[in-house]
Every structure is written in structure tokens, then in C-alpha cells.
Design a protein around this motif. Structure first.
Motif, PDB file in Angstrom:
ATOM      1  N   ARG A 230       0.828  -1.207   0.000  1.00  0.00           N
ATOM      2  CA  ARG A 230       0.000   0.000   0.000  1.00  0.00           C
ATOM      3  C   ARG A 230       0.866   1.262   0.000  1.00  0.00           C
ATOM      4  NH1 ARG A 230      -5.460   0.218   1.912  1.00  0.00           N
ATOM      5  NH2 ARG A 230      -6.457  -1.817   1.775  1.00  0.00           N
ATOM      6  N   PHE A 231       2.015   1.177   0.651  1.00  0.00           N
ATOM      7  CA  PHE A 231       2.884   2.344   0.689  1.00  0.00           C
ATOM      8  C   PHE A 231       3.572   2.581  -0.655  1.00  0.00           C
ATOM      9  CE2 PHE A 231       2.144   1.710   5.148  1.00  0.00           C
ATOM     10  CZ  PHE A 231       2.063   3.008   5.627  1.00  0.00           C
ATOM     11  N   TYR A 232       3.583   1.569  -1.499  1.00  0.00           N
ATOM     12  CA  TYR A 232       4.016   1.801  -2.873  1.00  0.00           C
ATOM     13  C   TYR A 232       3.068   2.790  -3.545  1.00  0.00           C
ATOM     14  CZ  TYR A 232       3.946   1.190  -7.917  1.00  0.00           C
ATOM     15  OH  TYR A 232       3.909   1.436  -9.266  1.00  0.00           O
ATOM     16  N   TYR A 233       1.766   2.549  -3.414  1.00  0.00           N
ATOM     17  CA  TYR A 233       0.781   3.439  -4.031  1.00  0.00           C
ATOM     18  C   TYR A 233       0.808   4.820  -3.395  1.00  0.00           C
ATOM     19  CZ  TYR A 233      -1.088  -0.743  -6.262  1.00  0.00           C
ATOM     20  OH  TYR A 233      -1.226  -1.879  -7.018  1.00  0.00           O
ATOM     21  N   GLN A 234       0.944   4.854  -2.079  1.00  0.00           N
ATOM     22  CA  GLN A 234       1.010   6.153  -1.419  1.00  0.00           C
ATOM     23  C   GLN A 234       2.185   6.970  -1.962  1.00  0.00           C
ATOM     24  OE1 GLN A 234       2.675   6.642   2.544  1.00  0.00           O
ATOM     25  NE2 GLN A 234       0.770   7.635   3.215  1.00  0.00           N
ATOM     26  N   THR A 235       3.339   6.328  -2.087  1.00  0.00           N
ATOM     27  CA  THR A 235       4.537   7.021  -2.548  1.00  0.00           C
ATOM     28  C   THR A 235       4.402   7.447  -4.005  1.00  0.00           C
ATOM     29  OG1 THR A 235       5.845   5.657  -1.026  1.00  0.00           O
ATOM     30  CG2 THR A 235       7.045   6.856  -2.731  1.00  0.00           C
ATOM     31  N   ARG A 236       3.995   6.529  -4.840  1.00  0.00           N
ATOM     32  CA  ARG A 236       3.868   6.850  -6.268  1.00  0.00           C
ATOM     33  C   ARG A 236       2.829   7.942  -6.512  1.00  0.00           C
ATOM     34  NH1 ARG A 236       0.588   3.030 -10.159  1.00  0.00           N
ATOM     35  NH2 ARG A 236      -0.967   4.039  -8.839  1.00  0.00           N
ATOM     36  N   ASN A 237       1.676   7.828  -5.857  1.00  0.00           N
ATOM     37  CA  ASN A 237       0.593   8.783  -6.106  1.00  0.00           C
ATOM     38  C   ASN A 237       0.928  10.178  -5.609  1.00  0.00           C
ATOM     39  OD1 ASN A 237      -0.730   6.601  -7.172  1.00  0.00           O
ATOM     40  ND2 ASN A 237      -2.175   6.359  -5.487  1.00  0.00           N
ATOM     41  N   THR A 238       1.650  10.278  -4.501  1.00  0.00           N
ATOM     42  CA  THR A 238       2.019  11.602  -4.018  1.00  0.00           C
ATOM     43  C   THR A 238       3.069  12.245  -4.928  1.00  0.00           C
ATOM     44  OG1 THR A 238       3.537  10.551  -2.444  1.00  0.00           O
ATOM     45  CG2 THR A 238       1.385  11.259  -1.608  1.00  0.00           C
ATOM     46  N   CYS A 239       3.833  11.429  -5.646  1.00  0.00           N
ATOM     47  CA  CYS A 239       4.757  11.980  -6.648  1.00  0.00           C
ATOM     48  C   CYS A 239       3.983  12.713  -7.736  1.00  0.00           C
ATOM     49  CB  CYS A 239       5.608  10.874  -7.265  1.00  0.00           C
ATOM     50  SG  CYS A 239       6.917  10.244  -6.182  1.00  0.00           S
ATOM     51  N   TYR A 240       2.781  12.231  -8.039  1.00  0.00           N
ATOM     52  CA  TYR A 240       1.937  12.891  -9.041  1.00  0.00           C
ATOM     53  C   TYR A 240       1.650  14.337  -8.626  1.00  0.00           C
ATOM     54  CZ  TYR A 240      -2.266  13.883 -11.820  1.00  0.00           C
ATOM     55  OH  TYR A 240      -3.187  14.457 -12.657  1.00  0.00           O
ATOM     56  N   GLU A 245       3.024  20.362  -8.968  1.00  0.00           N
ATOM     57  CA  GLU A 245       3.509  21.575  -8.320  1.00  0.00           C
ATOM     58  C   GLU A 245       4.860  22.030  -8.880  1.00  0.00           C
ATOM     59  OE1 GLU A 245       3.703  20.558  -4.228  1.00  0.00           O
ATOM     60  OE2 GLU A 245       1.543  20.259  -4.000  1.00  0.00           O
ATOM     61  N   HIS A 246       5.667  21.067  -9.326  1.00  0.00           N
ATOM     62  CA  HIS A 246       7.025  21.375  -9.781  1.00  0.00           C
ATOM     63  C   HIS A 246       7.297  20.667 -11.114  1.00  0.00           C
ATOM     64  CE1 HIS A 246       7.843  23.048  -5.793  1.00  0.00           C
ATOM     65  NE2 HIS A 246       7.259  21.975  -5.295  1.00  0.00           N
ATOM     66  N   PRO A 247       6.776  21.187 -12.197  1.00  0.00           N
ATOM     67  CA  PRO A 247       6.955  20.529 -13.503  1.00  0.00           C
ATOM     68  C   PRO A 247       8.392  20.557 -14.018  1.00  0.00           C
ATOM     69  CG  PRO A 247       5.838  22.643 -13.747  1.00  0.00           C
ATOM     70  CD  PRO A 247       5.913  22.376 -12.288  1.00  0.00           C
ATOM     71  N   ASN A 248       9.229  21.444 -13.450  1.00  0.00           N
ATOM     72  CA  ASN A 248      10.633  21.443 -13.854  1.00  0.00           C
ATOM     73  C   ASN A 248      11.252  20.084 -13.543  1.00  0.00           C
ATOM     74  OD1 ASN A 248      13.653  21.824 -12.932  1.00  0.00           O
ATOM     75  ND2 ASN A 248      13.230  23.464 -14.412  1.00  0.00           N
ATOM     76  N   ARG A 249      11.821  19.448 -14.563  1.00  0.00           N
ATOM     77  CA  ARG A 249      12.275  18.070 -14.426  1.00  0.00           C
ATOM     78  C   ARG A 249      13.347  17.920 -13.343  1.00  0.00           C
ATOM     79  NH1 ARG A 249      14.689  14.306 -19.369  1.00  0.00           N
ATOM     80  NH2 ARG A 249      14.941  12.381 -18.131  1.00  0.00           N
ATOM     81  N   PHE A 250      14.305  18.826 -13.304  1.00  0.00           N
ATOM     82  CA  PHE A 250      15.398  18.712 -12.340  1.00  0.00           C
ATOM     83  C   PHE A 250      14.876  18.871 -10.918  1.00  0.00           C
ATOM     84  CE2 PHE A 250      18.566  20.835  -9.669  1.00  0.00           C
ATOM     85  CZ  PHE A 250      19.561  19.866  -9.665  1.00  0.00           C
TER      86      PHE A 250
END
Length: 306
Positions: A230-240, A245-250
Motif C-alpha cells: 500500500r505504501f508503494y501506491y502512497q509514494t507513487r501517487n504523491t509523486c503525481y 507543483e514542480h513541472p521542472n524536471r530537475f
């Protein structure tokens, strides 16, 4: 005004029975009840067969577990076309008889209202901390709605535990992101409606009980090993959210790297020795989160022509 209801269920037949019984006792009539059976492996499928012949019900059994996000996306897609509002909840949500009536009292005061959410209690009849609406401080100076004994305050974010959504909002912002599977699909969706310019409310007199086993979600330091995935989904989804908020790739990659560093530090505080499964989950979540940019599915608006 017609209301369709969406209930997503998975392997919780006793709670599903209680939820459906409560829906049938609502003082405001429900036009259709859409039940998404997320490929349950208990006796849910057999129980729901009796409802398949009832005109008020639409039973959909998925071929695999789509998670809460996939279930709500599918359910809303099915419900939106034949009503004006869509009321959604999980199977462990038990609404009081007047819950929907209070939501509709607020929702019908303006066509700019995107959603109205309920007051969510736990089994001890105290507010459930996992389901409190968010962003109320930002809009605290907005005039509340008071009508027919119902009071509603503005909010910006809510969970999917009893929220009535205007179909106008659904057509404008699209469906919940089914790829989220679990965790944060409701936060993303309710915030999307707010950012689309709709006014959203929390109705004090719309009461539901959320019958979760615990009042708080376990932290990554204390969660049982079975919850590692479940923490995989939590981590991945919060990256979204971070990418939005920060579209700059770097900058985005730097934020994700720092997120992973913090999560690993927290995991090492565990006292049970189960480190690696959680580290693997969040590492994969961050790795996948770098390229997790699911597209929003939009529905064609019904034609206004006769």
C-alpha cells in the motif's frame, strides 16, 4: 433533481449489507444505486445476484480488483448519465436516514456548487479524523449556507466517504484517476473540482458512520508488513502531486529523491525488523512516480437537443 449512488465494495459483505440497507432508508429518494463489486472473493457476488433484477440497482462485477480509484471511476461513469447528482461512498460507510436529504438541501442552492460532503463519524460517534474536510481555513471567511435547518461551510478537499457531486462538475473535470488504484484519488479529485472554480461545502447535518477497523491509518513506522505494498501506491501517487507543483524536471527529481531519503529514514525506525519490504515498496514507488503521469478521462456531455 435525481440522485444516483455509487458504492464500491470488496470482500466486506456484512458492511455492504448494512450500507445498502441504510441507502434504502434515505428520506430523499435515490434514483439508482450502482454497486461496483471489485471482484470480491467472499460471498458478495452471490449476495448481489438478488439485486440484479431490481430496477433501482445496477450491479457491476469487475474482472479484477480495480482498487477504490478504479471502482469509483467506473461507478461514476455508469451513474452520471441518468441523474443530476452522484453520491459516492465505500461499502463501510453507513449513512443516517437524512444524510442525502441534507446534502441535497445544500447542493441545490446554487449551480456553482461542485460537491457537498458529509460529517463522518467513527463507531464511537466522534468525528473520524481520516475523513475531515480540508482547506476550510482558506475559505473560513466565506458565508456559510443555512437552509431548512442545515448548515454548510466551504471546504476545498474531501474524501470519498459520502460526497455528493454535481454532474456538471463531473462533466467539466472528468473522472477520478483510476490508475491511482488506492490512496489520494479522492484528494486529487476533490481538489480538481475546487480548482475548476466550483464552490464546495461540508454539511454538518449530513451524518454518516465510517466503520473502519481503526481510527487512524498506520504510519510507515508502525504498519504491519502486509501493508507494505500500500505504501508503494502512497509514494507513487504523491509523486503525481509533486510533479503538478514542480513541472521542472530537475527540481521534480530532486524532490522525489529527497522524499525517498526521508521515507527510508522513517522505515529504519521500525522496531519489528521488517525494513526491506517497505524500502522496496517506497523505492519502487518513487521510481515509478518519476514517470507516473496518467491522463484524465473526460465524458462527453449529454446533448441538450430533444
Amino acid at each position: 433533481m435525481k440522485v444516483n449512488c455509487v458504492v464500491v465494495t470488496y470482500n466486506r459483505l456484512p458492511l455492504l449489507k448494512e450500507c445498502l440497507a441504510a441507502l434504502e432508508q434515505q428520506t430523499y429518494p435515490i434514483h439508482r444505486i450502482v454497486v461496483i463489486d471489485n471482484c470480491s472473493t467472499d460471498e458478495t457476488e452471490e449476495f448481489l445476484k438478488a439485486f440484479s433484477t431490481r430496477p433501482q440497482y445496477r450491479i457491476i462485477r469487475t474482472e479484477k480488483n480495480l482498487g477504490g480509484a478504479g471502482g469509483f471511476s467506473l461507478g461514476i461513469k455508469e451513474a452520471v448519465g441518468s441523474a443530476d447528482y452522484t453520491w459516492i461512498m465505500d461499502d463501510d460507510t453507513i449513512p443516517a436516514p437524512s444524510a442525502l436529504e441534507a446534502l441535497m438541501t445544500v447542493a441545490t442552492t446554487s449551480d456553482r456548487i461542485g460537491y457537498v460532503c458529509s460529517k463522518v463519524l467513527w463507531t464511537d460517534n466522534k468525528p473520524h479524523p481520516r475523513n475531515a474536510p480540508g482547506g476550510m481555513e482558506k475559505v473560513k471567511n466565506c458565508e456559510p449556507i443555512r437552509k431548512d435547518g442545515v448548515t454548510a461551510q466551504r471546504c476545498e478537499v474531501c474524501t470519498f466517504v459520502s460526497v455528493l457531486i454535481s454532474n456538471k462538475a463531473i462533466y467539466k473535470v472528468g473522472l477520478p484517476i483510476k490508475e491511482f488504484f488506492i490512496w489520494f484519488d479522492d484528494i486529487e479529485y476533490s481538489l480538481r473540482i475546487t480548482r475548476a472554480g466550483f464552490k464546495n461545502y461540508y454539511a454538518e447535518q449530513s451524518i454518516v458512520v465510517h466503520k473502519t477497523p481503526d481510527i487512524f491509518n498506520p504510519t510507515i513506522e508502525q504498519a504491519p508488513p502486509s501493508m507494505a505494498k500500500r505504501f508503494y501506491y502512497q509514494t507513487r501517487n504523491t509523486c503525481y502531486f509533486k510533479h503538478k507543483e514542480h513541472p521542472n524536471r530537475f527540481i521534480f527529481r530532486l524532490i522525489v529523491w529527497n522524499k525517498l531519503r526521508i521515507l527510508k529514514h522513517r522505515i529504519r525506525r521500525r522496531k519489528d525488523g521488517h525494513y526491506q519490504e517497505f524500502i522496496d515498496a517506497v523505492t519502487q514507488g518513487c521510481r515509478d512516480g518519476l514517470t507516473f503521469f496518467p491522463e484524465i478521462e473526460y465524458l462527453p456531455e449529454p446533448s441538450s437537443n430533444p
